[in-house]
Design a protein around this motif. Structure first.
Motif, short mmCIF file in Angstrom:
data_model
loop_
_atom_site.label_atom_id
_atom_site.label_comp_id
_atom_site.label_asym_id
_atom_site.label_seq_id
_atom_site.Cartn_x
_atom_site.Cartn_y
_atom_site.Cartn_z
N ALA A 19 -21.36 -7.79 -104.86
CA ALA A 19 -20.99 -8.89 -103.97
C ALA A 19 -20.03 -8.43 -102.86
N CYS A 20 -19.36 -7.32 -103.07
CA CYS A 20 -18.37 -6.82 -102.11
C CYS A 20 -18.93 -5.73 -101.20
N THR A 21 -20.23 -5.49 -101.24
CA THR A 21 -20.83 -4.39 -100.47
C THR A 21 -20.63 -4.58 -98.97
N VAL A 22 -20.15 -3.52 -98.33
CA VAL A 22 -20.03 -3.44 -96.87
C VAL A 22 -20.60 -2.08 -96.47
N LEU A 23 -20.66 -1.85 -95.16
CA LEU A 23 -21.16 -0.57 -94.66
C LEU A 23 -19.99 0.23 -94.09
N VAL A 24 -19.92 1.49 -94.43
CA VAL A 24 -18.95 2.41 -93.85
C VAL A 24 -19.75 3.52 -93.20
N ASN A 25 -19.66 3.58 -91.88
CA ASN A 25 -20.49 4.52 -91.10
C ASN A 25 -21.97 4.33 -91.43
N GLY A 26 -22.36 3.08 -91.65
CA GLY A 26 -23.75 2.75 -91.92
C GLY A 26 -24.19 2.94 -93.36
N CYS B 10 -25.63 -6.73 -96.51
CA CYS B 10 -25.09 -5.41 -96.14
C CYS B 10 -25.83 -4.30 -96.89
N SER B 11 -26.11 -4.53 -98.16
CA SER B 11 -26.83 -3.53 -98.93
C SER B 11 -28.24 -3.33 -98.39
N ALA B 12 -28.90 -4.41 -98.03
CA ALA B 12 -30.25 -4.32 -97.48
C ALA B 12 -30.25 -3.56 -96.15
N ALA B 13 -29.26 -3.84 -95.30
CA ALA B 13 -29.17 -3.12 -94.02
C ALA B 13 -28.97 -1.63 -94.26
N GLY B 14 -28.09 -1.28 -95.19
CA GLY B 14 -27.87 0.12 -95.52
C GLY B 14 -29.10 0.76 -96.14
N MET B 15 -29.78 0.02 -97.00
CA MET B 15 -30.97 0.52 -97.67
C MET B 15 -32.09 0.79 -96.67
#
Length: 182
Positions: free
Chosen positions: A63-70, A124-129
């Motif tokens: 639930a806390c997933t964010v992107l760091v440098n994508g 955010c996880s989907a965008a990174g994935m």
């Protein structure tokens, strides 16, 4: 015997702080942080970016997933002090101004949320994935690792397995991501 060494003990409750400059959603924040402070707490409590949620506080629910440098990170496990030179993107920063990110639109159109608590981390996880797959990174279920992975339902489910939905909206989450996947 005193050999001149500093024997002063620091009380464990006394914070050690560091001055850093965080870049979050393309905005710079000069900030003083406790070196024990997590990125999740900094985002929510100090920068008023409340999209990332505190679910389990152990890195298990996503639930806390964010992107760091994508790249996807669990912000509840990441110390803020380590991120002074990185670009952080939260769910609030996925949109392009007033234009929602394609994943945000697909989640709405596919009813890929119920209570919505996990949705920011899912997005955010989907965008990174999607970025990982576009870069050719295989997953454990990728059949041919010599080519870019085909993002079918099985591949999406495997890549999103670190994000839990207590409501069970998985079918619609996978459908929404598949709609955006190349």
């Amino acid at each position: 015997m005193n050999d001149g060494a500093d024997t002063t003990r620091r009380d464990a409750s006394t914070p050690i702080t560091a001055d850093i400059r965080l870049s979050v959603n393309r905005t710079e924040y000069p900030i003083t942080v406790d070196t024990r402070e997590t990125l999740l707490d900094t985002l929510r409590e100090r920068l008023d970016l409340i999209g990332a949620k505190k679910g389990c506080d152990h890195g298990q629910c996503g639930a806390c997933t964010v992107l760091v440098n994508g790249r996807r990170v669990k912000s509840c496990l990441t110390l803020t002090v380590t991120l002074g030179e990185e670009e952080i993107t939260t769910v609030e920063g996925l949109a392009d101004g007033d234009t929602p990110h394609p994943l945000q639109t697909a989640f709405v159109e596919n009813d890929a949320f119920q209570c919505g608590y996990c949705t920011p981390g899912q997005l955010c996880s989907a965008a990174g994935m999607l970025a990982e797959a576009a870069a050719g990174w295989p997953s454990v279920v990728t059949e041919d690792v010599s080519t870019s992975p085909r993002l079918d339902g099985r591949e999406i489910r495997e890549r999103m397995n670190g994000n839990l939905c207590r409501c069970g909206a998985y079918v619609n989450i996978v459908a929404a991501i598949a709609e955006v996947a190349p």
